[in-house]
Design a protein around this motif. Sequence first.
Motif, PDB file in Angstrom:
ATOM      1  N   SER A 149       0.850  -1.201   0.000  1.00 47.70           N
ATOM      2  CA  SER A 149       0.000   0.000   0.000  1.00 47.70           C
ATOM      3  C   SER A 149       0.876   1.239   0.000  1.00 47.70           C
ATOM      4  N   GLY A 150       0.254   2.391   0.269  1.00 48.99           N
ATOM      5  CA  GLY A 150       1.003   3.647   0.274  1.00 48.99           C
ATOM      6  C   GLY A 150       1.969   3.700   1.450  1.00 48.99           C
ATOM      7  N   GLY A 151       1.679   2.981   2.505  1.00 45.36           N
ATOM      8  CA  GLY A 151       2.519   3.052   3.700  1.00 45.36           C
ATOM      9  C   GLY A 151       3.241   1.762   4.036  1.00 45.36           C
ATOM     10  N   GLY A 176       3.977   1.711  -2.742  1.00 42.46           N
ATOM     11  CA  GLY A 176       3.054   2.768  -3.158  1.00 42.46           C
ATOM     12  C   GLY A 176       3.729   4.132  -3.152  1.00 42.46           C
ATOM     13  N   ASP A 180       4.136   6.755  -6.111  1.00 39.46           N
ATOM     14  CA  ASP A 180       3.641   8.135  -5.965  1.00 39.46           C
ATOM     15  C   ASP A 180       4.746   9.179  -6.090  1.00 39.46           C
ATOM     16  N   GLY A 193       0.179   6.358  -8.456  1.00 37.43           N
ATOM     17  CA  GLY A 193       0.161   4.929  -8.806  1.00 37.43           C
ATOM     18  C   GLY A 193      -0.774   4.583  -9.959  1.00 37.43           C
ATOM     19  N   ASP A 197       0.216   3.231 -13.786  1.00 43.97           N
ATOM     20  CA  ASP A 197      -0.387   1.972 -14.260  1.00 43.97           C
ATOM     21  C   ASP A 197      -0.975   2.162 -15.664  1.00 43.97           C
ATOM     22  N   GLY A 284      -3.641  -1.095  -1.435  1.00 46.62           N
ATOM     23  CA  GLY A 284      -3.940  -0.267  -2.598  1.00 46.62           C
ATOM     24  C   GLY A 284      -3.161  -0.609  -3.854  1.00 46.62           C
ATOM     25  N   VAL A 285      -1.872  -0.951  -3.704  1.00 46.88           N
ATOM     26  CA  VAL A 285      -1.044  -1.229  -4.887  1.00 46.88           C
ATOM     27  C   VAL A 285      -1.466  -2.533  -5.574  1.00 46.88           C
ATOM     28  N   ASN A 288      -2.846  -2.584  -9.028  1.00 51.90           N
ATOM     29  CA  ASN A 288      -1.993  -2.407 -10.211  1.00 51.90           C
ATOM     30  C   ASN A 288      -2.140  -3.575 -11.197  1.00 51.90           C
ATOM     31  N   MET A 315      -8.422  -0.972  -1.683  1.00 54.46           N
ATOM     32  CA  MET A 315      -8.135   0.379  -1.205  1.00 54.46           C
ATOM     33  C   MET A 315      -8.614   0.475   0.246  1.00 54.46           C
ATOM     34  N   ASP A 316      -8.299   1.607   0.912  1.00 52.55           N
ATOM     35  CA  ASP A 316      -8.778   1.770   2.282  1.00 52.55           C
ATOM     36  C   ASP A 316     -10.309   1.758   2.275  1.00 52.55           C
TER      37      ASP A 316
END
Length: 347
Positions: A149-151, A176, A180, A193, A197, A284-285, A288, A315-316
């Motif tokens: 994910s982003g984190g 992520g 980004d 992201g 893609d 989230g990733v 892709n 996603m969240d």
Amino acid sequence: MKEGKNSDKEVIILGIESSCDDTSAAIIRNETILSNVVANQKIHEEYGGVVPELASRAHQQNIIPVVDLALKRAGVSGEQISAVAFTRGPGLLGSLLVGTSFAKGFALSRGIPLIEVNHLQAHVLALFIQEMNVETASPAFPFLCLLVSGGNSQIILVRDYLDMEIIGQTIDDAAGEAFDKCAKVMGLPYPGGPFIDKLAKEGDPLKFPFTKPRIPGLDYSFSGLKTNFLYFLRDRLQENPSFIEENKADLSASLQHTIIDILMGKLVRAAKTLNIREISVAGGVSANSGLRNALKEEAVRRRWNLHIPKFEYTMDNAAMIAIAGYYKYLKGEFAGQDTVPFARTQL
Ligand code: KG4
């Protein structure tokens, strides 16, 4: 209609997610999702990243309408809720506080149990979400989950619903973040992201060879790639100011190819070492398309049973918080009114 196989009793959980910039509420009956409402915060786009203070203010405005809509869409009244589950962390403290406070107030006013949920654990448990009249095969234990994910970028060994161990993780940036931050250097909107893609579909993944880290064991690193990408563009732009514009698709495809190669390398190693063929992806990733294709190809080659969650549950979202809450409810794992959110937590 399929109901949860883990309990004969009807349990209805209200899930609340507010760890970053999405305010979400969901209703789940056992393992079957009845509603999942997500309010995205557009305000951050103009800043190229999430602004924590603005996020918590937006959560305050969104939380009541979002819960109200989730109840309405599910056709459930407040009195029917068995317990309320909320994201305790990890995430932005100000954002987490809004969901935590709301959940505490809701539980207290209705006299129902409060359940704290680890956001990372919830991403994995999203794989078990069932939809009305649709039978979805869930992974069998033990399985490996690539959580991207982003984190976070982690490989998780999942022994049971609430028994998980991180066996590999990033030592610096998450996958992520690499998407980004590199997208930002290319002048693409936030979060980059999905734009990378899309552009990658038209580009040559082998045009620009970028750096891959040499990290021992099952850990990841993405900060070297980010720096390599930045310096590569800086040098090329000195020769040709239109370099990014002229090579957007090839840059995106090559970057995405490198990130996927790094992710897949360690996942394959983990699967081989532990002799596990039950493989999943979350976060989230995992939306892709290149990563999904790479996973599918590897699954055929290595005879993996591959589990990819539906896009909306990668996603969240609060559906994953609600299902995590359901499993904790079955075990009687309830939280007190003195529970406080955590910015950083492990599984
Ligand atoms: O799990 P998530 O929704 O939330 C946080 O970690 O906060 O993941 C968001 C991340 C962002 O970095 C975003 O760029 C990335 O997931 N992402 C993607 C795609 N869709 C979302 N990255 C690559 N390709 C995508 N299609």
